[in-house]
Structures are given as structure tokens and as C-alpha cells.
Design a protein around this motif. Sequence first.
Motif, PDB file in Angstrom:
ATOM      1  N   ILE A  52      32.865  39.097  47.320  1.00 40.49           N
ATOM      2  CA  ILE A  52      34.099  39.745  47.763  1.00 40.49           C
ATOM      3  C   ILE A  52      35.311  39.106  47.088  1.00 40.49           C
ATOM      4  O   ILE A  52      36.220  39.799  46.625  1.00 40.49           O
ATOM      5  CB  ILE A  52      34.214  39.673  49.301  1.00 40.49           C
ATOM      6  CG1 ILE A  52      33.156  40.566  49.931  1.00 40.49           C
ATOM      7  CG2 ILE A  52      35.600  40.084  49.767  1.00 40.49           C
ATOM      8  CD1 ILE A  52      33.038  40.407  51.432  1.00 40.49           C
ATOM      9  N   TYR A  53      35.334  37.779  47.005  1.00 37.89           N
ATOM     10  CA  TYR A  53      36.460  37.086  46.360  1.00 37.89           C
ATOM     11  C   TYR A  53      36.569  37.481  44.895  1.00 37.89           C
ATOM     12  O   TYR A  53      37.669  37.759  44.408  1.00 37.89           O
ATOM     13  CB  TYR A  53      36.295  35.573  46.493  1.00 37.89           C
ATOM     14  CG  TYR A  53      37.321  34.812  45.691  1.00 37.89           C
ATOM     15  CD1 TYR A  53      38.632  34.700  46.133  1.00 37.89           C
ATOM     16  CD2 TYR A  53      36.988  34.223  44.472  1.00 37.89           C
ATOM     17  CE1 TYR A  53      39.582  34.026  45.398  1.00 37.89           C
ATOM     18  CE2 TYR A  53      37.928  33.551  43.730  1.00 37.89           C
ATOM     19  CZ  TYR A  53      39.219  33.445  44.192  1.00 37.89           C
ATOM     20  OH  TYR A  53      40.159  32.775  43.452  1.00 37.89           O
ATOM     21  N   LEU A  54      35.467  37.493  44.175  1.00 39.99           N
ATOM     22  CA  LEU A  54      35.507  37.853  42.758  1.00 39.99           C
ATOM     23  C   LEU A  54      35.956  39.290  42.546  1.00 39.99           C
ATOM     24  O   LEU A  54      36.721  39.583  41.629  1.00 39.99           O
ATOM     25  CB  LEU A  54      34.138  37.610  42.117  1.00 39.99           C
ATOM     26  CG  LEU A  54      33.720  36.148  41.989  1.00 39.99           C
ATOM     27  CD1 LEU A  54      32.294  36.052  41.465  1.00 39.99           C
ATOM     28  CD2 LEU A  54      34.674  35.388  41.084  1.00 39.99           C
ATOM     29  N   ALA A  55      35.493  40.196  43.405  1.00 39.16           N
ATOM     30  CA  ALA A  55      35.915  41.591  43.297  1.00 39.16           C
ATOM     31  C   ALA A  55      37.400  41.729  43.596  1.00 39.16           C
ATOM     32  O   ALA A  55      38.124  42.463  42.908  1.00 39.16           O
ATOM     33  CB  ALA A  55      35.094  42.456  44.247  1.00 39.16           C
ATOM     34  N   LEU A  59      40.299  43.073  41.035  1.00 41.45           N
ATOM     35  CA  LEU A  59      41.179  44.168  41.422  1.00 41.45           C
ATOM     36  C   LEU A  59      42.648  43.757  41.309  1.00 41.45           C
ATOM     37  O   LEU A  59      43.484  44.530  40.827  1.00 41.45           O
ATOM     38  CB  LEU A  59      40.863  44.622  42.846  1.00 41.45           C
ATOM     39  CG  LEU A  59      41.699  45.765  43.400  1.00 41.45           C
ATOM     40  CD1 LEU A  59      41.454  47.033  42.594  1.00 41.45           C
ATOM     41  CD2 LEU A  59      41.378  45.992  44.862  1.00 41.45           C
ATOM     42  N   SER A  60      42.967  42.537  41.714  1.00 44.05           N
ATOM     43  CA  SER A  60      44.340  42.039  41.605  1.00 44.05           C
ATOM     44  C   SER A  60      44.769  41.945  40.150  1.00 44.05           C
ATOM     45  O   SER A  60      45.904  42.291  39.804  1.00 44.05           O
ATOM     46  CB  SER A  60      44.469  40.670  42.274  1.00 44.05           C
ATOM     47  OG  SER A  60      44.189  40.765  43.640  1.00 44.05           O
ATOM     48  N   ALA A  61      43.878  41.485  39.286  1.00 44.95           N
ATOM     49  CA  ALA A  61      44.200  41.383  37.861  1.00 44.95           C
ATOM     50  C   ALA A  61      44.444  42.765  37.263  1.00 44.95           C
ATOM     51  O   ALA A  61      45.377  42.959  36.480  1.00 44.95           O
ATOM     52  CB  ALA A  61      43.071  40.669  37.115  1.00 44.95           C
ATOM     53  N   LYS A  62      43.621  43.739  37.633  1.00 41.93           N
ATOM     54  CA  LYS A  62      43.806  45.108  37.134  1.00 41.93           C
ATOM     55  C   LYS A  62      45.127  45.698  37.633  1.00 41.93           C
ATOM     56  O   LYS A  62      45.812  46.410  36.904  1.00 41.93           O
ATOM     57  CB  LYS A  62      42.640  46.007  37.557  1.00 41.93           C
ATOM     58  CG  LYS A  62      41.352  45.690  36.871  1.00 41.93           C
ATOM     59  CD  LYS A  62      41.408  46.132  35.427  1.00 41.93           C
ATOM     60  CE  LYS A  62      40.053  45.939  34.769  1.00 41.93           C
ATOM     61  NZ  LYS A  62      40.084  46.277  33.369  1.00 41.93           N
ATOM     62  N   THR A  66      48.186  46.969  35.276  1.00 41.76           N
ATOM     63  CA  THR A  66      48.739  48.315  35.380  1.00 41.76           C
ATOM     64  C   THR A  66      50.244  48.276  35.596  1.00 41.76           C
ATOM     65  O   THR A  66      50.986  49.063  34.992  1.00 41.76           O
ATOM     66  CB  THR A  66      48.060  49.071  36.539  1.00 41.76           C
ATOM     67  OG1 THR A  66      46.658  49.097  36.307  1.00 41.76           O
ATOM     68  CG2 THR A  66      48.577  50.486  36.658  1.00 41.76           C
ATOM     69  N   GLU A  67      50.717  47.364  36.428  1.00 43.62           N
ATOM     70  CA  GLU A  67      52.157  47.236  36.655  1.00 43.62           C
ATOM     71  C   GLU A  67      52.878  46.825  35.376  1.00 43.62           C
ATOM     72  O   GLU A  67      53.973  47.313  35.078  1.00 43.62           O
ATOM     73  CB  GLU A  67      52.427  46.244  37.775  1.00 43.62           C
ATOM     74  CG  GLU A  67      52.046  46.762  39.143  1.00 43.62           C
ATOM     75  CD  GLU A  67      52.143  45.712  40.218  1.00 43.62           C
ATOM     76  OE1 GLU A  67      52.391  44.524  39.901  1.00 43.62           O
ATOM     77  OE2 GLU A  67      51.963  46.070  41.396  1.00 43.62           O
ATOM     78  N   GLU A  68      52.282  45.919  34.623  1.00 47.11           N
ATOM     79  CA  GLU A  68      52.889  45.476  33.365  1.00 47.11           C
ATOM     80  C   GLU A  68      52.953  46.628  32.363  1.00 47.11           C
ATOM     81  O   GLU A  68      53.963  46.806  31.672  1.00 47.11           O
ATOM     82  CB  GLU A  68      52.103  44.305  32.775  1.00 47.11           C
ATOM     83  CG  GLU A  68      52.674  43.760  31.488  1.00 47.11           C
ATOM     84  CD  GLU A  68      54.073  43.186  31.648  1.00 47.11           C
ATOM     85  OE1 GLU A  68      54.820  43.194  30.644  1.00 47.11           O
ATOM     86  OE2 GLU A  68      54.441  42.745  32.749  1.00 47.11           O
TER      87      GLU A  68
END
Length: 121
Positions: A52-55, A59-62, A66-68
Amino acid sequence: MNQLEQTGQNFPAKRYRLFIIAGGAFIAAWAIHQMMSLALLSVALFAGAQVIYLAWFRLSAKTRETEELSRMHFATAEALATAIDAKDQTTHCHVRRVQVYAAELGEVLGLGVAEISALKA
């Protein structure tokens, strides 16, 4: 075309993998607890939490990526508008004025932040 596409709903399958994996991990942990020892249960729970932590981290990195990309797209549009304004002196700051008017009209119409940002772009 699948049933979700026909109804107009978009549910990306990748977002639900996390829940499927986590559910499977907890079911496996329960089964191990019923059959084996508490040590195996703790290992299964730790492994499920790690997945769960890795997923979540991915997701946070993606999301940040996307925001950048969105910020870069908006900066490119603004640079092009500034170049157009600098080239033609008869319509000086026309693009900027239209941007301000569109954003204020969006606020009057009660649009959300995302829609007003799209109007500015």
C-alpha cells in the motif's frame, strides 16, 4: 467498447489495483491467522502495508508529475501570448485583458477553480 465507456463513466483500472491488492493481502492475513501463527499474520500485514505504501508513493509521484506538466503547459501558453502582444503594438495587452475578463466572467458564473484556470489558459 466496454460497459463503463458506454455509460460515460471513466474508471481507470490502475487506480483500483491498490484496493484489490490490499484486500487480497488482508484476506490472506486472515486466512494465515486462522490456520497458522501470529508471526505469519504480522509478516502478511507488514507486506500488505508495504504494498500500500509503495502504491501510494507511486500515485503521489504521478500526481506531482501531472501538476508540473500542467504548469509547464500554462507557462508555454503565457509565453506565446506575451510574444504575440510584443509583436503587434495595435493590440497591446489584448491577450492579457481577454484572460482577465474570461476569469472574472467565470467567477460571476460560479465556475470552480479548475474551470477558471482553463479559461485563463
